[in-house]
Design an enzyme around this catalytic site. Structure first.
Site, PDB file in Angstrom:
ATOM      1  N   HIS A   1       0.584  -4.120   9.193  1.00  0.00           N
ATOM      2  CA  HIS A   1       2.018  -4.225   8.970  1.00  0.00           C
ATOM      3  C   HIS A   1       2.752  -3.826  10.235  1.00  0.00           C
ATOM      4  O   HIS A   1       2.225  -3.074  11.063  1.00  0.00           O
ATOM      5  CB  HIS A   1       2.473  -3.301   7.827  1.00  0.00           C
TER       6      HIS A   1
ATOM      7  N   HIS B   1       0.831  -1.207   0.000  1.00  0.00           N
ATOM      8  CA  HIS B   1       0.000   0.000   0.000  1.00  0.00           C
ATOM      9  C   HIS B   1       0.866   1.258   0.000  1.00  0.00           C
ATOM     10  O   HIS B   1       0.554   2.241  -0.673  1.00  0.00           O
ATOM     11  CB  HIS B   1      -0.920   0.009   1.227  1.00  0.00           C
TER      12      HIS B   1
ATOM     13  N   ASP C   1       7.941  -2.327   8.186  1.00  0.00           N
ATOM     14  CA  ASP C   1       7.424  -2.429   6.820  1.00  0.00           C
ATOM     15  C   ASP C   1       7.140  -1.049   6.237  1.00  0.00           C
ATOM     16  O   ASP C   1       7.328  -0.820   5.040  1.00  0.00           O
ATOM     17  CB  ASP C   1       6.134  -3.255   6.794  1.00  0.00           C
TER      18      ASP C   1
END
Length: 284
Positions: free
Chosen positions: A222, A181, A226
């Site tokens: 996450h 994302h 990350d």
């Protein structure tokens, strides 16, 4: 009033037709890059699905972001998806604004070629990273006790190829470092930062990217690492690709040609006429 509406509608239609003609010419030259980038999006999804077979749930790792940012909970986990969807749709609409607006800076085909180049380079690094080390997923469906945390061996090649879309995409585990994302978010923000024209939108886009980062951590989709890795990796990828590839043509300059100077000489005259039509220049 009806006469005015018809006149403006006629102008808009001519503008769209002229822009379509220019973009089709660019598409004929660059379709391989666009197709390759789109195919790699499927490969990236296939890789993410594959690592789910290797995922083994375990205790959630100690994470400073989890300690500092309150957990949203399973019911509010869609907040980050809502922000991402808004950014994705807004960016996509912006890339097609040359078909409508008189003042334009980009070519739709060329901007998507560059965006896909950013995405593919970042996703290659992401695939290498999450296959190197599988971390226990912090998301709710990836935790110990969840039926979705592990996948049984595939029963057929078709099951792998189809990646159980869309469920396999929404409920994947193991593809953590680094956030997909955030790859898309930072690519879109960087692209508008360089090729957009509205300063306040640029500032707002960076603010949304920060908010998106915090929401992903708060949703426990996450780990903080990350997100952090995505911030410096994607920005470095964009920087390196821009250094390597030629500058994108700027249509806002009055002296810029209608198309990049990579076309054949025999087409230069007709495309110059297209430029005059698109920019309202009347040649006697």
């Amino acid at each position: 009033m009806p006469l005015y509406v018809r006149r403006e509608a006629s102008k808009l239609w001519r503008k769209i037709c002229a822009e379509v003609s220019v973009e089709i010419s660019l598409l004929a030259e660059n379709w391989k890059y666009l197709l390759g980038g789109l195919i790699f999006q499927y490969i990236h999804g296939l890789a993410a699905r594959g690592v789910h077979y290797l995922h083994r749930p375990g205790p959630i790792l100690q994470d400073i972001g989890f300690l500092l940012i309150p957990e949203l909970g399973r019911e509010k986990g869609h907040f980050s998806e809502a922000v991402f969807t808004c950014m994705f749709c807004s960016f996509a609409l912006w890339t097609f604004h040359p078909f409508i607006y008189q003042n334009k800076k980009i070519y739709t085909v060329l901007i998507w070629c560059r965006v896909l180049a950013y995405l593919v380079a970042s996703q290659v690094l992401r695939i290498v990273t999450f296959y190197s080390t599988q971390l226990p997923g912090p998301n709710y469906h990836c935790r110990e006790g969840s039926e979705l945390a592990t996948l049984p061996p595939p029963r057929s090649v078709l099951e792998v190829v189809l990646i159980n879309f869309p469920r396999g995409i929404l409920y994947g585990c193991g593809d953590l470092i680094f956030s997909s994302h955030m790859i898309f978010t930072l690519v879109f923000v960087n692209t508008y930062q360089k090729h957009g024209t509205k300063r306040f939108i640029k500032q707002f886009a960076w603010l949304l990217a920060v908010v998106q980062s915090l929401l992903i951590i708060a949703s426990r989709k996450h780990y903080t690492v990350d997100i952090v890795v995505a911030w410096y990796t994607v920005n470095l990828v964009v920087f390196c690709i821009d250094r390597k590839l030629p500058e994108m043509p700027d249509r806002s300059a009055t002296h810029s040609p209608s198309l990049p100077l990579i076309t054949k000489d025999k087409e230069s005259k007709s495309r110059g006429e297209q430029y005059n039509l698109l920019n309202g220049v009347i040649v006697s």
